[in-house]
Design an enzyme around this catalytic site. Structure first.
Site, PDB file in Angstrom:
ATOM      1  N   ALA A  29      -7.844  -4.165  47.487  1.00  0.00           N
ATOM      2  CA  ALA A  29      -7.717  -4.711  48.845  1.00  0.00           C
ATOM      3  C   ALA A  29      -9.039  -5.342  49.256  1.00  0.00           C
ATOM      4  O   ALA A  29     -10.056  -5.182  48.568  1.00  0.00           O
ATOM      5  CB  ALA A  29      -7.356  -3.600  49.824  1.00  0.00           C
ATOM      6  N   LYS A  30      -9.039  -6.058  50.317  1.00  0.00           N
ATOM      7  CA  LYS A  30     -10.277  -6.579  50.892  1.00  0.00           C
ATOM      8  C   LYS A  30     -10.030  -6.842  52.366  1.00  0.00           C
ATOM      9  O   LYS A  30      -8.901  -7.149  52.765  1.00  0.00           O
ATOM     10  CB  LYS A  30     -10.675  -7.895  50.201  1.00  0.00           C
ATOM     11  CG  LYS A  30     -12.134  -8.217  50.327  1.00  0.00           C
ATOM     12  CD  LYS A  30     -12.962  -7.428  49.327  1.00  0.00           C
ATOM     13  CE  LYS A  30     -14.434  -7.644  49.505  1.00  0.00           C
ATOM     14  NZ  LYS A  30     -15.189  -6.958  48.422  1.00  0.00           N
TER      15      LYS A  30
END
Ligand code: NAD
Length: 424
Positions: free
Chosen positions: A113-114
């Site tokens: 994720a980011k």
């Protein structure tokens, strides 16, 4: 396979194109099913929020925040939150996918994720940043969680911001939940060994590669670009293992000494000179771009993306490049470096020591226990060595460069997990 069109390779790629061109090459080599390819090329979830914040002068400013979960089939998703004006959804999507591959290469049970908030933290007061961090955390309360999605620091954020995120999340849950973020201050459940973890992983990858290339560390020289967290620890630990570090650089310039630079002295100098090497006297000043093309055995780019490109790739004399930074080599430069027989320990492998110790931080928080620094190092070294060996063997098996084999290892793991779990 006909459904995968090779991405046009050009130097000025954005991170998404750069990641996709390698992903596509690896998918082709692996013969990935079209269905799985389609699943992995798109993020699982994308959230965009609008965050109205009261500024110190009483005005209200609206900031845009993002969180992209690329994949969570290997486990909770993991990835940093970037506070920067250049943040945009496309970049966050690329970096989220990058995290999926990085976690899979080192075989830790996380997806990728980011996150990001479009802002300039250097122009904001601590109070304004705190309100922004807390508002962002609350807006992601349904997304974040120790079993769901675990943020971490990235550009423009650090332990202070992680402490606020942990606190805001814990308040909303009514219970202290320190496993919801990593990169926290030690007193809040941060891990020993996290600060030097990425540089240490670079060192372990470099030594593993040198063994394959039969380079004796005690007779080897090294140049390190970037003297921040990753570069300075990588340089220090490589020097400790016998290498002569003949060149270092930071934003202020590049510094060369053919007898070797004393890295502890350079760190002390930097720390007492506003975080910069400017004026460092134990080495001569050389042009920035010369560092990359010096006559050394090992080159460690640990500053920023795209520094090895078509302009300089042909001139690189190192036998080994160990990528401390994310994306330091353009896809077009890859071709030149491969042609010249230079081995590359690619970013998703070589700088994964950081996320590995973040995983250990989460494990310790969930155990309610604290490991010694020695245990953290021993376990992360093992993970890095095993990952290197797997990527190396895969590169021999498929007859591809290490960068592509790293993607193959990662994509294969995610694809197999997906097949076992099944879709709708
Ligand atoms: P940092 O901000 O601590 O250090 C960056 C260093 O690069 C500084 O010394 C800076 O002066 C130098 N620099 C900037 N522009 C330069 C230029 N044009 N030429 C030479 N030097 C230059 O950052 P960091 O945490 O060390 O991260 C460096 C790279 O490693 C980034 O690409 C980051 O994404 C990647 N990375 C970091 C971690 C981590 O745990 N910190 C983990 C994985 C990847």
């Amino acid at each position: 396979m006909s459904y995968i069109e090779p991405a046009p390779i050009k130097d000025s790629e954005n991170p998404f194109e750069s990641m996709m061109s390698r992903f596509e090459m690896a998918s082709n080599t692996l013969g990935l099913d079209e269905e799985i390819y389609n699943v992995l090329k798109t993020p699982a979830k994308q959230v965009v929020v609008s965050l109205p914040i009261t500024m110190d002068d009483g005005s209200i400013r609206v900031f845009e925040g993002y969180r992209v979960i690329h994949s969570n089939i290997l486990g909770p998703s993991k990835g940093g939150v970037r506070f920067d004006m250049a943040v945009n959804l496309d970049e966050v999507k690329a970096l989220a996918a990058w995290m999926t591959w990085k976690c899979a290469v080192v075989d830790i049970p996380y997806g990728g994720a980011k996150g990001g908030v479009k802002c300039n933290p250097r122009e904001m007061s601590p109070g304004e940043i705190e309100r922004l961090v807390r508002a962002y955390t609350l807006s992601m309360i349904e997304i974040f969680g120790p079993d769901r999605d675990i943020p971490a620091p990235d550009m423009g954020s650090g332990p202070r911001e992680m402490a606020w995120m942990m606190d805001e999340f814990s308040r909303a849950q009514g219970t202290t939940t320190n496993a919801v973020v990593t990169g926290k201050p030690l007193v809040l459940g941060g891990s020993l060994g996290r600060v030097e973890a990425t540089g240490r992983g670079v060192m372990v990858s470099a030594l593993a590669a040198m063994e394959k290339l039969q380079i004796n560390p005690y007779q080897a020289t090294c140049a390190v670009q970037g003297f921040g967290n990753v570069g300075s620890y990588a340089a220090l630990l490589l020097e400790e293992r016998g290498l002569k570090v003949t060149a270092i650089s930071d934003i202020s310039g590049a510094y060369y000494n053919k007898e070797g630079i004393n890295i502890a002295d350079a760190i002390r100098y930097r720390d007492s000179h506003d975080g910069r090497l400017e004026g460092f006297e134990q080495a001569e000043s050389i042009p920035q771009e010369d560092l990359l093309t010096l006559e050394v055995d090992v080159l460690v780019p640990a500053a920023m993306e795209d520094v090895i490109n078509v302009e300089n790739a042909e001139k690189i004399k190192a036998k080994l490049i160990v990528e401390g930074a994310n994306g330091p080599t353009s896809a077009k430069a890859d071709a030149i470096i491969n042609k010249n027989g230079i081995m590359v320990a690619p970013d998703i492998l070589a700088n994964a020591g950081g996320v590995t110790v973040s995983y250990f931080e989460w494990v310790q928080n969930r155990l309610g226990y604290k490991w010694t620094g020695e245990r953290v190092n021993r376990r992360s070294d093992r993970i890095m060595k095993d990952a290197f060996e797997k990527v190396y063997q895969t590169s021999l098996e498929y007859k591809v460069p290490m960068r592509i084999s790293a993607y193959i290892v990662a994509i294969d793991k995610v694809a197999k997990t997906y097949k076992w779990r099944g879709g709708f």
